[in-house]
Design a protein around this motif. Structure first.
Motif, PDB file in Angstrom:
ATOM      1  N   THR A 148       0.869  -1.163   0.000  1.00 50.02           N
ATOM      2  CA  THR A 148       0.000   0.000   0.000  1.00 50.02           C
ATOM      3  C   THR A 148       0.920   1.231   0.000  1.00 50.02           C
ATOM      4  N   VAL A 149       0.618   2.206  -0.845  1.00 51.74           N
ATOM      5  CA  VAL A 149       1.437   3.414  -0.931  1.00 51.74           C
ATOM      6  C   VAL A 149       0.557   4.627  -0.673  1.00 51.74           C
ATOM      7  N   GLY A 150       1.129   5.634  -0.042  1.00 53.54           N
ATOM      8  CA  GLY A 150       0.296   6.778   0.284  1.00 53.54           C
ATOM      9  C   GLY A 150       1.084   8.016   0.634  1.00 53.54           C
ATOM     10  N   TRP A 151       0.326   9.034   1.043  1.00 50.41           N
ATOM     11  CA  TRP A 151       0.887  10.332   1.394  1.00 50.41           C
ATOM     12  C   TRP A 151       0.351  10.779   2.747  1.00 50.41           C
ATOM     13  N   PHE A 152       1.249  11.349   3.549  1.00 50.11           N
ATOM     14  CA  PHE A 152       0.909  12.022   4.795  1.00 50.11           C
ATOM     15  C   PHE A 152       1.420  13.455   4.682  1.00 50.11           C
ATOM     16  N   ARG A 153       0.968  14.312   5.596  1.00 46.83           N
ATOM     17  CA  ARG A 153       1.502  15.665   5.638  1.00 46.83           C
ATOM     18  C   ARG A 153       1.591  16.145   7.082  1.00 46.83           C
ATOM     19  N   GLN A 154       2.504  17.088   7.296  1.00 47.34           N
ATOM     20  CA  GLN A 154       2.695  17.631   8.635  1.00 47.34           C
ATOM     21  C   GLN A 154       2.889  19.131   8.543  1.00 47.34           C
ATOM     22  N   ALA A 155       1.944  19.864   9.120  1.00 45.31           N
ATOM     23  CA  ALA A 155       2.031  21.317   9.177  1.00 45.31           C
ATOM     24  C   ALA A 155       2.775  21.714  10.452  1.00 45.31           C
ATOM     25  N   PRO A 156       3.344  22.918  10.487  1.00 43.96           N
ATOM     26  CA  PRO A 156       4.088  23.360  11.682  1.00 43.96           C
ATOM     27  C   PRO A 156       3.222  23.288  12.935  1.00 43.96           C
ATOM     28  N   GLY A 157       3.745  22.671  13.988  1.00 46.52           N
ATOM     29  CA  GLY A 157       3.042  22.581  15.256  1.00 46.52           C
ATOM     30  C   GLY A 157       1.928  21.551  15.300  1.00 46.52           C
ATOM     31  N   LYS A 158       1.784  20.769  14.222  1.00 46.59           N
ATOM     32  CA  LYS A 158       0.710  19.774  14.179  1.00 46.59           C
ATOM     33  C   LYS A 158       1.280  18.378  13.984  1.00 46.59           C
ATOM     34  N   GLU A 159       0.458  17.376  14.268  1.00 47.65           N
ATOM     35  CA  GLU A 159       0.883  16.002  14.060  1.00 47.65           C
ATOM     36  C   GLU A 159       0.825  15.643  12.571  1.00 47.65           C
ATOM     37  N   ARG A 160       1.617  14.633  12.215  1.00 46.01           N
ATOM     38  CA  ARG A 160       1.577  14.145  10.849  1.00 46.01           C
ATOM     39  C   ARG A 160       0.229  13.454  10.618  1.00 46.01           C
ATOM     40  N   GLU A 161      -0.425  13.806   9.500  1.00 46.45           N
ATOM     41  CA  GLU A 161      -1.767  13.290   9.252  1.00 46.45           C
ATOM     42  C   GLU A 161      -1.855  12.596   7.899  1.00 46.45           C
ATOM     43  N   PHE A 162      -2.763  11.650   7.837  1.00 49.23           N
ATOM     44  CA  PHE A 162      -3.028  10.900   6.602  1.00 49.23           C
ATOM     45  C   PHE A 162      -3.652  11.820   5.557  1.00 49.23           C
ATOM     46  N   VAL A 163      -3.226  11.647   4.293  1.00 51.57           N
ATOM     47  CA  VAL A 163      -3.801  12.413   3.186  1.00 51.57           C
ATOM     48  C   VAL A 163      -4.524  11.480   2.217  1.00 51.57           C
ATOM     49  N   ALA A 164      -3.809  10.480   1.701  1.00 52.27           N
ATOM     50  CA  ALA A 164      -4.395   9.566   0.721  1.00 52.27           C
ATOM     51  C   ALA A 164      -3.521   8.330   0.606  1.00 52.27           C
ATOM     52  N   ALA A 165      -4.123   7.211   0.184  1.00 55.83           N
ATOM     53  CA  ALA A 165      -3.361   5.991  -0.035  1.00 55.83           C
ATOM     54  C   ALA A 165      -4.080   5.097  -1.025  1.00 55.83           C
ATOM     55  N   ALA A 166      -3.312   4.190  -1.634  1.00 51.39           N
ATOM     56  CA  ALA A 166      -3.858   3.249  -2.610  1.00 51.39           C
ATOM     57  C   ALA A 166      -3.235   1.878  -2.392  1.00 51.39           C
ATOM     58  N   THR A 167      -4.063   0.843  -2.286  1.00 51.46           N
ATOM     59  CA  THR A 167      -3.539  -0.516  -2.182  1.00 51.46           C
ATOM     60  C   THR A 167      -3.158  -1.029  -3.565  1.00 51.46           C
ATOM     61  N   TRP A 168      -2.437  -2.134  -3.600  1.00 49.28           N
ATOM     62  CA  TRP A 168      -2.025  -2.640  -4.914  1.00 49.28           C
ATOM     63  C   TRP A 168      -3.211  -3.190  -5.687  1.00 49.28           C
ATOM     64  N   ARG A 169      -4.306  -3.508  -4.981  1.00 48.16           N
ATOM     65  CA  ARG A 169      -5.511  -3.975  -5.664  1.00 48.16           C
ATOM     66  C   ARG A 169      -6.342  -2.819  -6.196  1.00 48.16           C
ATOM     67  N   GLY A 170      -5.966  -1.593  -5.878  1.00 49.71           N
ATOM     68  CA  GLY A 170      -6.677  -0.446  -6.431  1.00 49.71           C
ATOM     69  C   GLY A 170      -7.655   0.227  -5.494  1.00 49.71           C
ATOM     70  N   ASN A 171      -7.734  -0.221  -4.242  1.00 52.49           N
ATOM     71  CA  ASN A 171      -8.584   0.469  -3.276  1.00 52.49           C
ATOM     72  C   ASN A 171      -7.916   1.776  -2.879  1.00 52.49           C
ATOM     73  N   ILE A 172      -8.707   2.849  -2.818  1.00 55.63           N
ATOM     74  CA  ILE A 172      -8.180   4.182  -2.556  1.00 55.63           C
ATOM     75  C   ILE A 172      -8.964   4.838  -1.437  1.00 55.63           C
ATOM     76  N   ALA A 173      -8.265   5.601  -0.595  1.00 54.75           N
ATOM     77  CA  ALA A 173      -8.911   6.363   0.465  1.00 54.75           C
ATOM     78  C   ALA A 173      -8.290   7.750   0.544  1.00 54.75           C
ATOM     79  N   TYR A 174      -9.109   8.714   0.928  1.00 55.92           N
ATOM     80  CA  TYR A 174      -8.663  10.094   1.094  1.00 55.92           C
ATOM     81  C   TYR A 174      -9.111  10.626   2.450  1.00 55.92           C
ATOM     82  N   ALA A 175      -8.338  11.564   2.984  1.00 50.68           N
ATOM     83  CA  ALA A 175      -8.793  12.313   4.143  1.00 50.68           C
ATOM     84  C   ALA A 175      -9.961  13.194   3.716  1.00 50.68           C
TER      85      ALA A 175
END
Length: 123
Positions: free
Chosen positions: A33-60
């Motif tokens: 599964t591959v994806g993206w997280f992001r971290q703004a100053p002073g905040k925790e790292r948060e989930f943005v989006a990811a895709a499994t190898w079977r093609g399932n996708i999720a977004y924040a």
């Protein structure tokens, strides 16, 4: 040595677009599964989006309808197309991989992180 290398970050105006890329070197990630997280100053790292190898996708919820994740297993590359961006999208964006076959990737499931790329959206 396996590495994830992000590119495509930069500065964009409110309402603009950017495309991030993440290249995996040293090993393919065709079954991860591959994806993206992001971290703004002073905040925790948060989930943005990811895709499994079977093609399932999720977004924040905050990026649904504006961001699109895609993967090219033949190139060991994952992309994040970001449209209609706003200043709240300003953060360091990290590429991540996981062996867990679920698109709603959790930080504690990440097996590998990229070094991050800065994205700044000006108002």
């Amino acid at each position: 040595q396996v590495r994830l290398v992000e590119s495509g970050g930069g500065m964009v105006q409110d309402g603009g677009s950017l495309r991030l890329s993440c290249l995996a070197s040293g090993r393919t990630f065709s079954t991860d599964t591959v994806g993206w997280f992001r971290q703004a100053p002073g905040k925790e790292r948060e989930f943005v989006a990811a895709a499994t190898w079977r093609g399932n996708i999720a977004y924040a919820d905050s990026v649904t309808g504006r961001f699109t994740i895609s993967r090219d297993n033949s190139l060991s590359t994952v992309y994040l197309q970001m449209n209609n961006m706003n200043p709240e999208d300003t953060a360091v964006y990290y590429c991540a991989t996981s062996w867990v076959q679920r698109a709603t990737m959790r930080r504690d499931e990440v097996t590998r992180w990229g070094q991050g790329t800065q994205v700044t959206v000006s108002s």
